[in-house]
Design a protein around this motif. Structure first.
Motif, PDB file in Angstrom:
ATOM      1  N   ILE A   1      19.640   3.591   4.125  1.00 52.14           N
ATOM      2  CA  ILE A   1      18.159   4.516   4.044  1.00 52.14           C
ATOM      3  C   ILE A   1      17.489   4.717   2.765  1.00 52.14           C
ATOM      4  O   ILE A   1      16.397   4.404   2.707  1.00 52.14           O
ATOM      5  N   GLU A   2      18.218   4.646   1.608  1.00 48.59           N
ATOM      6  CA  GLU A   2      17.476   4.676   0.397  1.00 48.59           C
ATOM      7  C   GLU A   2      16.962   3.444   0.096  1.00 48.59           C
ATOM      8  O   GLU A   2      15.508   3.581  -0.532  1.00 48.59           O
ATOM      9  N   LEU A   3      17.350   2.051   0.097  1.00 51.16           N
ATOM     10  CA  LEU A   3      16.724   1.112   0.073  1.00 51.16           C
ATOM     11  C   LEU A   3      15.651   0.959   1.145  1.00 51.16           C
ATOM     12  O   LEU A   3      14.680   0.358   0.630  1.00 51.16           O
ATOM     13  N   LEU A   4      15.747   1.333   2.388  1.00 53.13           N
ATOM     14  CA  LEU A   4      14.620   1.162   3.354  1.00 53.13           C
ATOM     15  C   LEU A   4      13.227   1.955   2.909  1.00 53.13           C
ATOM     16  O   LEU A   4      12.347   1.537   3.071  1.00 53.13           O
ATOM     17  N   LEU A   5      13.825   3.194   2.406  1.00 55.17           N
ATOM     18  CA  LEU A   5      12.711   4.108   1.882  1.00 55.17           C
ATOM     19  C   LEU A   5      12.135   3.537   0.659  1.00 55.17           C
ATOM     20  O   LEU A   5      10.718   3.483   0.772  1.00 55.17           O
ATOM     21  N   GLN A   6      12.731   2.914  -0.090  1.00 50.07           N
ATOM     22  CA  GLN A   6      12.083   2.280  -1.427  1.00 50.07           C
ATOM     23  C   GLN A   6      10.987   1.088  -0.978  1.00 50.07           C
ATOM     24  O   GLN A   6      10.159   0.965  -1.348  1.00 50.07           O
ATOM     25  N   ALA A   7      11.889   0.167   0.042  1.00 41.41           N
ATOM     26  CA  ALA A   7      10.854  -0.789   0.585  1.00 41.41           C
ATOM     27  C   ALA A   7       9.573  -0.170   1.093  1.00 41.41           C
ATOM     28  O   ALA A   7       8.734  -0.963   0.996  1.00 41.41           O
ATOM     29  N   ASN A   8       9.866   0.605   1.833  1.00 45.34           N
ATOM     30  CA  ASN A   8       8.556   1.165   2.562  1.00 45.34           C
ATOM     31  C   ASN A   8       7.618   1.666   1.637  1.00 45.34           C
ATOM     32  O   ASN A   8       6.447   1.491   1.634  1.00 45.34           O
ATOM     33  N   ASP A   9       7.949   2.307   0.473  1.00 44.32           N
ATOM     34  CA  ASP A   9       6.951   2.939  -0.497  1.00 44.32           C
ATOM     35  C   ASP A   9       6.306   1.766  -1.187  1.00 44.32           C
ATOM     36  O   ASP A   9       5.132   1.576  -1.215  1.00 44.32           O
ATOM     37  N   LYS A  10       7.124   0.584  -1.290  1.00 42.72           N
ATOM     38  CA  LYS A  10       6.635  -0.714  -2.089  1.00 42.72           C
ATOM     39  C   LYS A  10       5.757  -1.239  -1.170  1.00 42.72           C
ATOM     40  O   LYS A  10       4.596  -1.764  -1.399  1.00 42.72           O
ATOM     41  N   VAL A  11       5.951  -1.254   0.275  1.00 42.29           N
ATOM     42  CA  VAL A  11       4.904  -1.914   1.305  1.00 42.29           C
ATOM     43  C   VAL A  11       3.753  -1.126   1.154  1.00 42.29           C
ATOM     44  O   VAL A  11       2.712  -1.653   1.476  1.00 42.29           O
ATOM     45  N   ARG A  12       3.793   0.270   1.234  1.00 40.78           N
ATOM     46  CA  ARG A  12       2.731   1.126   1.398  1.00 40.78           C
ATOM     47  C   ARG A  12       1.760   0.999   0.367  1.00 40.78           C
ATOM     48  O   ARG A  12       0.575   1.041   0.330  1.00 40.78           O
ATOM     49  N   GLY A  13       2.395   0.805  -0.988  1.00 36.67           N
ATOM     50  CA  GLY A  13       1.656   0.572  -2.152  1.00 36.67           C
ATOM     51  C   GLY A  13       0.880  -0.771  -2.276  1.00 36.67           C
ATOM     52  O   GLY A  13      -0.334  -0.534  -2.651  1.00 36.67           O
ATOM     53  N   MET A  14       1.420  -1.636  -1.872  1.00 34.24           N
ATOM     54  CA  MET A  14       0.955  -3.062  -1.760  1.00 34.24           C
ATOM     55  C   MET A  14      -0.269  -2.981  -0.541  1.00 34.24           C
ATOM     56  O   MET A  14      -1.483  -3.405  -0.803  1.00 34.24           O
ATOM     57  N   ALA A  15      -0.073  -2.281   0.412  1.00 38.11           N
ATOM     58  CA  ALA A  15      -1.303  -2.192   1.418  1.00 38.11           C
ATOM     59  C   ALA A  15      -2.344  -1.233   1.046  1.00 38.11           C
ATOM     60  O   ALA A  15      -3.379  -1.793   1.075  1.00 38.11           O
ATOM     61  N   ASP A  16      -2.074  -0.193   0.082  1.00 37.73           N
ATOM     62  CA  ASP A  16      -3.111   0.501  -0.335  1.00 37.73           C
ATOM     63  C   ASP A  16      -4.063  -0.342  -1.501  1.00 37.73           C
ATOM     64  O   ASP A  16      -5.065  -0.444  -1.625  1.00 37.73           O
ATOM     65  N   ASN A  17      -3.247  -1.346  -2.232  1.00 35.20           N
ATOM     66  CA  ASN A  17      -3.900  -2.141  -3.073  1.00 35.20           C
ATOM     67  C   ASN A  17      -4.911  -3.021  -2.431  1.00 35.20           C
ATOM     68  O   ASN A  17      -5.890  -3.450  -2.883  1.00 35.20           O
ATOM     69  N   VAL A  18      -4.282  -3.719  -1.362  1.00 35.56           N
ATOM     70  CA  VAL A  18      -5.009  -4.617  -0.781  1.00 35.56           C
ATOM     71  C   VAL A  18      -6.289  -4.047   0.012  1.00 35.56           C
ATOM     72  O   VAL A  18      -7.399  -4.718  -0.048  1.00 35.56           O
ATOM     73  N   ASN A  19      -5.995  -2.989   0.297  1.00 34.04           N
ATOM     74  CA  ASN A  19      -7.174  -2.004   0.995  1.00 34.04           C
ATOM     75  C   ASN A  19      -8.323  -1.676   0.069  1.00 34.04           C
ATOM     76  O   ASN A  19      -9.426  -1.998   0.278  1.00 34.04           O
ATOM     77  N   LYS A  20      -7.848  -1.503  -1.197  1.00 33.70           N
ATOM     78  CA  LYS A  20      -8.767  -1.163  -2.078  1.00 33.70           C
ATOM     79  C   LYS A  20      -9.519  -2.487  -2.513  1.00 33.70           C
ATOM     80  O   LYS A  20     -10.887  -2.297  -2.826  1.00 33.70           O
TER      81      LYS A  20
END
Length: 107
Positions: free
Chosen positions: A13-32
């Motif tokens: 779960i901890e690794l999945l949550l970290q991966a989710n945070d990284k993917v969400r951050g990358m998506a935010d950067n791409v959207n910007k």
């Protein structure tokens, strides 16, 4: 059966949550970056429509924000048209006139 750790949680779960945070951050950067690119394209379109009337319109930090139609009317006055009134001025007061509003990040 599903492999779960303590309290019914997935063992990774901890690794999945970290991966989710990284993917969400990358998506935010791409959207910007997409929004910034769209804003630059819109700035060029506006500049072309104005046919260069405003030479300093395009700057590195300026971003296009909004384009809208607005109706502006002059307030009615208590004075009559009188001899000093220009032709058509008396009936134009209070009548909305359509304008195009262009809003930029720093203008």
């Amino acid at each position: 059966k599903k492999a779960t750790g303590q309290c019914g949680r997935h063992p990774a779960i901890e690794l999945l949550l970290q991966a989710n945070d990284k993917v969400r951050g990358m998506a935010d950067n791409v959207n910007k970056m997409v929004r910034d690119a769209e804003s630059r394209v819109k700035m060029l379109e506006v500049h072309e429509r104005l046919r260069g009337a405003c030479a300093s319109l395009i700057t590195p930090s300026r971003r296009f924000v909004l384009e809208a139609e607005v109706a502006v009317s002059r307030p009615k006055t208590s004075r009559g048209g009188g001899a000093g009134a220009r032709a058509g001025e008396a009936c134009a007061r209070g009548t909305p006139k359509e304008h195009k509003l262009l809003l930029f990040s720093d203008l």
